[in-house]
Structure formats: C-alpha cells, structure tokens
Enzyme design. Structure first.
Site, short mmCIF file in Angstrom:
data_model
loop_
_atom_site.label_atom_id
_atom_site.label_comp_id
_atom_site.label_asym_id
_atom_site.label_seq_id
_atom_site.Cartn_x
_atom_site.Cartn_y
_atom_site.Cartn_z
N ASN A 111 1.03 -0.91 0.09
CA ASN A 111 -0.53 0.00 0.06
C ASN A 111 0.93 1.30 -0.38
O ASN A 111 2.27 1.11 0.08
CB ASN A 111 -0.94 0.01 0.70
CG ASN A 111 -2.02 0.08 0.50
OD1 ASN A 111 -2.27 1.13 -0.02
ND2 ASN A 111 -3.30 -0.21 1.40
N HIS A 126 22.88 1.66 10.90
CA HIS A 126 24.76 2.05 12.03
C HIS A 126 25.64 1.91 13.06
O HIS A 126 24.75 1.49 13.87
CB HIS A 126 24.76 3.62 11.91
CG HIS A 126 23.70 4.20 10.95
ND1 HIS A 126 23.92 4.11 9.80
CD2 HIS A 126 22.24 4.03 10.93
CE1 HIS A 126 23.07 4.85 8.90
NE2 HIS A 126 21.73 4.86 9.33
N GLY A 171 -0.61 -0.75 9.34
CA GLY A 171 -0.05 0.46 8.88
C GLY A 171 0.28 0.89 9.96
O GLY A 171 0.88 0.74 10.78
N THR A 189 11.89 -6.20 15.52
CA THR A 189 13.73 -5.56 15.82
C THR A 189 13.78 -6.74 16.55
O THR A 189 14.75 -7.70 16.50
CB THR A 189 13.80 -5.41 17.62
OG1 THR A 189 12.96 -5.98 18.42
CG2 THR A 189 12.70 -4.02 17.84
#
Length: 195
Positions: A83, A113, A140, A163
């Site tokens: 979407n 990083h 979403g 994560t």
C-alpha cells in the site's frame, strides 16, 4: 574491496563509492517515473517496477508513492500488495513472499549504523537482510528492523516495531513487537461461495 562490494557483503561501508551512487541515482530516477505514473497506466507502473526491482512476481501491486535505495536487492513474490508510502531501504536483500499484504507506511529497513559514535560520525554504516514469509500481513506503519525474518502466515499489528524474528502463524504487536498468540481456530472465517 570497494564500498559497493563491502555493502553487498554486509560489512561496514561509506556511501562514497561511484558505483553505489550510480545505482542509487538509477533507482531514484525510476522511482520518480513510477510515482508520477497516472493510476490508469498500470501496465507502465508494472514495467517500471520490473526494471527497478530485482524480482517481481505476477499480480504484484505497489501503490505509489514508494521509496527504496537501490531496488535491485528487493524480491517480491506473486500476488503481494504493497500500500501507499512504503519505504524499503535495501542495502541488503529484502525478500517478500507470495500473497503478502503491506499496509500504508510500512518500513522495511536493512540499513543500520554503528553504536560507536566515532565511526557513525564518519558516515560508516552496514546492513542486514530482511525476509518476510508467504501470506504475511504487516499492519499500517509497522517497522521491520535490520536482520529480521518473519514466518509464513504471521500478522504484525499496526505501529509495531519488529526488532527480532517472528515465527510462522502468530499475531505480534507492540514496541518492540512481541508474539501475543498463535493464529488458531478462533481466527477462522468462512469465505463466501463463489469467492
């Protein structure tokens, strides 16, 4: 080893390699064209996606606007729907299975990083691949972080930050996303006849 080769191996790199910069420019030019293509020109959108991305299955739909770094590291399985406002940072491969649903503003972020401030200050970064199984639904605004794998048939709730890896067949949500339950009989619905 050049910076592009370092990036492709998941090693530390700096975005100063002419090859990396050329690949990035190519992708941004194709994205500009894709994102500007009128809704009625679906065949042209599909052609541009196939030129931009590493692999695109049949019946894949990506609603513009769409953003990525290079495109060539992205593979999307058949019948997947992406979407509006999706971001895929593809310094390493992003593999999305078949029949997936990615809601608006989903982010798949392979780039990361160093925690160490000095290399980060100097512009060093690296990336880890993301793998999304078949029939996964990302709600979403969900964010999938570097190195994550999500198993087949899993649902990730809106706004979740993934994560760590998620197994197949579960519902997960939260920040960070955690498995809330397995998908089971209470989730089964009857599909109307003729559908």
């Amino acid at each position: 080893m050049g910076m592009k080769e370092r990036m492709l191996r998941g090693a530390l790199y700096v975005f100063d390699d002419p090859g990396l910069q050329a690949d990035h420019t190519r992708a941004q030019e194709l994205l500009d064209r894709f994102n500007a293509t009128p809704h009625g020109e679906q065949d042209e959108r599909d052609r541009l996606l196939r030129e931009l991305l590493g692999a695109v299955g049949e019946r894949v739909v990506i609603q513009p606007p769409f953003r990525c770094d290079y495109g060539t590291q992205i593979a999307i399985g058949p019948a997947t729907f992406v979407n509006y406002d999706c971001v895929m940072l593809d310094a390493m491969p992003i593999k999305i299975g078949a029949a997936c649903q990615l809601a608006p503003r989903v982010q798949l972020l392979t780039a990361t990083h160093p925690i160490d401030p000095e290399p980060r200050r100097l512009g060093w970064e690296y990336a880890e691949p993301i793998t999304i199984g078949d029939n996964v639904w990302l709600g979403g605004g969900a964010i999938v972080c570097p190195g994550v794998t999500i198993g087949d048939d899993t649902v990730v709730g809106a706004g979740a930050v993934v994560t760590r890896d998620l197994p197949a067949g579960v519902v997960a949500y939260g920040v960070p996303a955690i498995v809330q339950r397995e998908i089971g009989d209470r989730d089964r619905i009857a599909v109307p006849d003729g559908a």
